[in-house]
Design an enzyme around this catalytic site. Structure first.
Site: not given
Length: 571
Positions: A275-277
């Site tokens: 995801g957003s990592t």
């Protein structure tokens, strides 16, 4: 009266008998003396042979006899993680049992509750010649079983492998098989060295710090249980050397009582869409390649982005419905703005940054069985956009940890290692980002924790920078919208980075009773990082200081302070 008088014995015959007996005794004594003398000659001859031809024991052979059959494993500070011991084994010869077998089975079940009385009775009735009752038995138990007085029970002394920390770091350590050789983990990696008579007397030090490992496992395990997650993973790296200070995968196992294959190591053997990592990685690529030259550059996030039949939108509650600059893109974790940045970056540059971070290879670490990332088959426009926010590409948590370490340490990628590194010979690594790119990313990661979705990951005084990531869990060739993988990637202290920590929960659930109202990473796993850093930062030599921080003053004016900016819940 009649008197009967016995005639006197004949003197000549008695004397002859005595002489015969004496002669016989003398012969026997002579034969015994000859045999004894012959035996003495054999012994003296053997001693003479050994004295003349036998080689004396060398100092090395003497030393070898004194060292354990397998070398010890310790953490970086010398705390024991695996060691060889003498142990008791309790066995029985069922075909030699005397007395009531049913009664004996009841007594065994009471003393050794590993099995039921019914199973012990089945063993006793099997008629076999040998069966184990208990291995690695304590002396107290041996005494109690011996007191049963059953002659068919046998007690053996044998070499054994003890993991004194039980399940702690089990996926790293592994275990040995019945032949005494490593079958998994570092026991397998180091098998030749640990078994070598010339080397096994010297313990092998791993890079792990037992104190940090315990804190990481405790906090992740607590969160996993409280949030009913399916699994968890965590790793802490030294950003300058790549040393693994702690690594845990849950559920764990006890190498002292391994029965069947161990659970998968989620840090190295499982791949996830994280995801957003991934968003800071995409931004770092854009800065490093010159695609972005100004932090004030804005991207349209007013409406969802339509690309063919696909629509990219921001997560509910995170929408800003406005144009966002670079700090705001990361602070508010905008999928739309990140996708637009990736679109300008292009497929070639996006693949290049991922290859630099080795997202196309199995994780580089000593452990066997590392998972190969799921690399997109084609890199069309929509793939480039979605991979920028961690969808459509799957890597291990260890991949993410090494990438973040390079992103904050000045741009040098180090392979992760479970061996303690000699400070006099630090690894060189390879450059993957410019120094100035790394400097900028440290500022941006700190702002995410101070102002954005990472606020619950802050540990006062330790200056954490990081990024949350919440991605739908992959299932059956698609996605399960009812489950997610929640990840927080963090570095500390961000003004002079020394460590990176990745914490991940697989399919956590909300738990209002402990203040977790959403299943996103900001609520579920970011607090885990904060607690671990608070517990271990000082142990790692990071002195908490509320008066120090990275200088992000040039970026603060770029962040729009809306009416609810400070009240907005993370993610």
């Amino acid at each position: 009266m009649i008197v009967v008088v016995a005639p006197p014995a004949r003197k000549g015959r008695t004397g002859d008998a005595r002489q015969a007996l004496v002669a016989t005794a003398q012969v026997r004594l002579m034969i015994l003396s000859i045999l004894f003398g012959f035996g003495m000659l054999v012994v003296i001859g053997k001693l003479a042979f050994l004295a003349v031809w036998a080689e004396p024991a060398t100092a090395r052979e003497i030393a070898t006899s004194l060292v354990p059959p397998r070398g010890d494993i310790t953490d970086r500070r010398g705390a024991p993680l695996a060691r060889s011991i003498d142990s008791w084994t309790i066995a029985i010869h069922p075909n030699q049992v005397i007395g009531d077998k049913a009664e004996l089975a009841q007594k065994l079940a009471a003393l050794i509750p590993d099995q039921s009385a019914e199973k012990y009775f089945a063993i006793l009735r099997s008629g076999s010649g040998f069966a184990y009752l208990k291995r690695r038995a304590m002396p107290e138990l041996v005494s109690q079983v011996n007191a049963l007085g059953q002659p068919a029970i046998e007690f053996q002394r044998e070499n054994d492998r003890l993991y004194p920390q039980s399940s702690l770091a089990a996926h790293v350590l592994g275990y040995i098989d019945s032949t005494g050789h490593g079958r998994y983990g570092m026991e397998r990696v180091l098998d030749a060295q640990l078994s070598d008579p010339a080397k096994r007397g010297q313990p092998v030090a791993l890079s792990l710090d037992l104190r940090v490992q315990a804190a990481l496992e405790n906090e992740l395990g607590t969160a996993m249980n409280q949030l009913q997650a399916r699994g968890a993973a965590g790793v802490i790296l030294d950003v300058q050397t790549g040393e693994v200070i702690a690594m845990t995968s849950l559920p764990a196992f006890n190498p002292n009582a391994i029965d069947g294959p161990p659970p998968r190591n989620n840090v190295t053997q499982s791949v996830y869409e994280l995801g957003s990592t991934f968003k800071p990685i995409a931004v770092a690529a854009a800065i490093d390649t010159g695609t972005i030259t100004s932090m004030a550059r804005r991207f349209d996030a007013t409406v969802p982005l339509q690309v063919g039949r696909f629509k990219i939108h921001d997560d509910p509650g995170d929408e800003q419905f406005r144009w966002l600059n670079i700090p705001e893109t990361l602070i508010y974790s905008s999928n739309i703005a990140t996708a637009r940045i990736a679109d300008e970056l292009g497929a070639e540059k996006m693949q290049e940054i991922f290859r630099r971070f080795e997202f196309d290879q199995r994780p580089k670490i000593e452990l066997d069985g590392g998972a190969k990332p799921l690399w997109p088959v084609s890199w069309g426009r929509i793939t480039v956009m979605t991979t920028a926010y961690g969808h459509g590409i799957a890597v291990t948590p260890l991949h993410l940890a090494t990438a973040y370490a390079a992103m904050v340490n000045g741009g040098i990628l180090h392979a992760a290692t479970l061996r303690k590194v000699d400070p006099a010979h630090p690894p060189q690594g390879k450059r993957v980002l410019k120094q100035e790119t790394s400097d900028r990313m440290r500022q941006l990661l700190r702002l995410i924790v101070l102002k954005g979705t990472g606020r619950k990951g802050e540990a006062p005084g330790f200056r954490i920078g990081g990024k949350t990531g919440t991605a739908e869990a992959a299932a059956g060739g698609g996605y399960d919208k009812s489950r997610n993988v929640s990840t927080f990637a963090a570095a500390f202290p961000i003004d002079a980075p020394r460590y990176v920590m990745i914490a991940m929960l697989d399919s956590p659930k909300s738990n209002p009773s402990i203040g977790v109202y959403r299943t996103t990473a900001a609520w579920t796993v970011a607090p885990v990082v904060a607690r671990v850093v608070s517990r271990t930062g000082s142990l790692l030599g990071v002195v908490p200081d509320a008066n120090r921080d990275i200088d992000e003053r040039e970026l603060l004016p770029l962040i729009w302070a809306g009416p609810d900016a400070d009240k907005k819940d993370p993610e």
